[in-house]
Design an enzyme around this catalytic site. Structure first.
Site, mmCIF file in Angstrom:
data_model
loop_
_atom_site.group_PDB
_atom_site.id
_atom_site.type_symbol
_atom_site.label_atom_id
_atom_site.label_comp_id
_atom_site.label_asym_id
_atom_site.label_seq_id
_atom_site.Cartn_x
_atom_site.Cartn_y
_atom_site.Cartn_z
ATOM 1 N N LYS A 184 0.324 5.194 11.016
ATOM 2 C CA LYS A 184 -0.927 4.326 10.557
ATOM 3 C C LYS A 184 -0.377 3.196 9.906
ATOM 4 O O LYS A 184 -0.097 3.421 8.386
ATOM 5 C CB LYS A 184 -1.881 5.328 9.654
ATOM 6 C CG LYS A 184 -3.227 4.654 9.389
ATOM 7 C CD LYS A 184 -4.211 5.282 8.482
ATOM 8 C CE LYS A 184 -3.990 4.898 7.217
ATOM 9 N NZ LYS A 184 -4.579 3.251 6.884
ATOM 10 N N GLY A 237 3.374 1.931 -0.572
ATOM 11 C CA GLY A 237 2.134 1.474 -0.804
ATOM 12 C C GLY A 237 1.838 1.588 -2.727
ATOM 13 O O GLY A 237 2.893 1.739 -3.477
ATOM 14 N N SER A 238 0.630 1.778 -2.912
ATOM 15 C CA SER A 238 0.468 1.735 -4.433
ATOM 16 C C SER A 238 0.719 3.145 -5.085
ATOM 17 O O SER A 238 0.611 4.027 -4.356
ATOM 18 C CB SER A 238 -0.953 1.409 -4.714
ATOM 19 O OG SER A 238 -1.799 2.146 -4.199
ATOM 20 N N GLU A 257 7.572 5.308 -1.391
ATOM 21 C CA GLU A 257 8.047 3.960 -2.028
ATOM 22 C C GLU A 257 6.585 3.368 -2.713
ATOM 23 O O GLU A 257 6.008 2.588 -1.798
ATOM 24 C CB GLU A 257 8.789 3.106 -1.023
ATOM 25 C CG GLU A 257 9.696 2.050 -1.584
ATOM 26 C CD GLU A 257 8.829 0.709 -1.926
ATOM 27 O OE1 GLU A 257 8.311 0.199 -2.977
ATOM 28 O OE2 GLU A 257 8.671 -0.089 -0.807
ATOM 29 N N LEU A 258 6.640 3.174 -4.002
ATOM 30 C CA LEU A 258 5.484 3.013 -4.612
ATOM 31 C C LEU A 258 5.551 1.587 -5.635
ATOM 32 O O LEU A 258 6.440 0.702 -5.088
ATOM 33 C CB LEU A 258 4.851 3.901 -5.421
ATOM 34 C CG LEU A 258 4.659 5.556 -4.741
ATOM 35 C CD1 LEU A 258 4.625 6.547 -5.616
ATOM 36 C CD2 LEU A 258 3.904 5.307 -3.548
ATOM 37 N N CYS A 291 7.408 -5.494 -3.561
ATOM 38 C CA CYS A 291 7.541 -4.547 -4.478
ATOM 39 C C CYS A 291 8.575 -5.075 -5.394
ATOM 40 O O CYS A 291 8.557 -4.653 -6.560
ATOM 41 C CB CYS A 291 7.738 -3.367 -3.957
ATOM 42 S SG CYS A 291 6.436 -2.352 -3.071
ATOM 43 N N GLU A 385 1.325 -4.381 -12.194
ATOM 44 C CA GLU A 385 1.990 -5.089 -11.075
ATOM 45 C C GLU A 385 0.858 -6.019 -10.318
ATOM 46 O O GLU A 385 -0.032 -5.587 -9.837
ATOM 47 C CB GLU A 385 2.324 -4.041 -9.989
ATOM 48 C CG GLU A 385 3.045 -4.717 -8.460
ATOM 49 C CD GLU A 385 3.290 -3.568 -7.614
ATOM 50 O OE1 GLU A 385 4.422 -3.797 -6.932
ATOM 51 O OE2 GLU A 385 2.718 -2.705 -7.474
#
Length: 483
Positions: A184, A237-238, A257-258, A291, A385
């Site tokens: 997705k 993403g977040s 992976e945030l 990021c 962030e």
């Protein structure tokens, strides 16, 4: 011959890929050129029935048997070749759907070919290890070894800020390990992912092993999280969405992976020319929407004025605006609303006492590269962030105290330091609570073959084909009793 790039190369539709067929959705949405804001393409949106069909097709394809490792490797290497062959079209697509410069887009295509190639190599050398079971009492005559086996269906949910290479980092190791994948992509940027899927099919990937579903998190994303046939979730993403995925995944494996508030340090003994030349693009490329983009730039007080002059001089030379224009380094942010948010954070910081050294203006989705100093730890530009072209220069007198200050955030993705002092470098490497430390480079340094990921609220798991393929497979012990 120079490759010709341009908006005219961008595909006009992103369909659903289910069971080897490109399908229309019951609903559609639009992809906008992030600079002109014109409609660039139509997306077919997946509903819950589409998601169910995609996952079930992937499960059937997996159970029917995935290709042998050598064939998986060949498919991924051929995909890398096809991506390189279609470089201009894919890069043009990335530039339109992200707003990133054509130079950044071409670089991302080149990196994705490397990610695919490395994954093809890893497919051919995924091995377990011998276990010295005979060393245990009463186990004479037994042999033991481990196998690496695929998990089943991997769900990959990818972000807008790396719409090709992050997709490759998710799906290529998953396929290399022998899994099926349901992807997705971000609804902001579905086109490059669609082009990559086309390359995989053209390279000979068996139908059903890759499905692509476009859609919102509330419908398509929720349907994926609810589906019992998914064995692994890979997400970039977040942190907020990452927490939701981890909660919904239960006992299933994840790699997340945030978010991050990335930091880089410039010590008093640093090569200031090198540091400034590295830090400016690390703060502002992709409009700061990475990021690991430098958000906190800690500078030793003895070199603060000298370094800041160099940094501001290079910042002033950055071309800003149309991603396709020669010389542009900073394009628009992903959406006008995100630019408005970043602009409001800048204004709040200045009204709260911060000093604006550069930038601080916005036109539509384009935010000028902004440099602040005198920021307070409670300001959004410091404690949240920002994901925009904004950097805070923070003077420090003691490196140890600065490290403590950087560690006080809930995040831990990456950091960098510029120094000639080995003790300073090793202090940072040992004490920073992050997934990666880069000495004489910035927090934004990344090579695709290295392990990449964070700690704390920056997530879990590691990308990089050698490491990701192990995340996306399981270890199985096998024992043999002789005689």
């Amino acid at each position: 011959m120079t490759e010709q790039t341009g908006r005219n190369l961008v595909p006009d539709r992103a369909r659903l890929l289910i069971d080897g067929e490109w399908r229309a959705g019951r609903k559609t949405s639009e992809v906008h050129d992030k600079y002109t804001r014109e409609v660039a393409a139509v997306i077919d949106m997946a509903d819950r029935d589409d998601v169910d069909a995609a996952v079930k097709a992937a499960r059937r394809a997996f159970l029917a048997g995935t290709p042998e490792p050598a064939e998986r490797g060949r498919i991924l290497r051929e995909t890398a070749r096809l991506v390189g062959e279609r470089r201009a079209k894919i890069a043009s697509t990335i530039a339109v759907e992200t707003g990133f410069t054509i130079g950044d887009a071409l670089g991302e295509v080149d990196r994705a070919t490397e990610t695919l190639r490395l994954s093809g190599e890893e497919a051919c050398r995924l091995v377990g290890h011998m276990v010295p079971i005979a060393g245990a009492p009463g186990q004479s005559g037994r042999l033991a070894f481990t196998l690496r086996v695929p998990l089943g269906v991997v769900c990959a949910i990818t972000p807008f800020n790396s719409p090709l290479n992050t997709v490759a980092h998710k799906i290529a190791p998953a396929l290399a390990a022998g899994n099926a994948v349901v992807l997705k992509p971000a609804t902001y940027t579905p086109l490059a992912a669609t082009l990559l899927a086309e390359c995989l099919l053209d390279a000979g990937l068996p139908p059903g092993l890759l499905s692509v579903v476009h859609g919102s998190g509330s419908e398509a994303g929720d349907a994926l999280l609810s589906h019992p046939d998914i064995a692994f979730f890979g997400f970039t993403g977040s942190t907020g969405v990452g927490r939701l995925i981890q909660d919904r995944a239960g006992l299933r494996k994840t790699s997340l992976e945030l978010g991050s508030i990335a930091t880089t340090f410039v010590a008093a003994d640093a090569d200031l020319d090198r540091a400034a030349a590295k830090c400016v693009p690390a703060a502002f490329r992709k409009a700061g929407q990475v990021c690991t983009s430098i958000q906190r730039l800690y500078v030793a007080r003895p070199v603060l004025e000298e370094f800041t002059e160099r940094f501001l001089a290079l910042t002033a030379k950055l071309g800003v605006g149309d991603p396709f224009a020669a010389g542009t380094v900073v394009g628009p942010m992903i959406a006008p609303a995100e630019a408005e948010r970043a602009d409001s954070w800048i204004k709040d910081a200045v009204s709260g006492g911060a000093t604006l050294l550069a930038g601080g203006t916005r036109e539509g989705a384009v935010v000028q590269p902004t440099v602040l100093t005198g920021v307070d730890a409670s300001m959004n530009v410091m404690c949240e962030e920002i994901f925009g072209p904004v950097v805070n220069i923070v003077p420090f007198d003691d490196l140890s105290a600065a490290i403590d200050d950087a560690n006080a955030t809930p995040y831990g993705l990456a950091s960098g330091i510029f120094t000639r002092d080995l003790n300073h470098a090793l202090d940072l490497a040992e004490r920073m609570q992050v997934g990666g430390v880069h000495i004489n480079d910035t927090s934004s340094s990344r090579v695709d073959l290295m392990p990449y990921g964070g700690v704390k609220d920056s997530g879990n798991g590691r990308e990089g084909p050698h490491y990701a393929i192990r995340e996306m497979s399981a270890e199985r012990i096998v024992t043999i009793q002789r005689g």
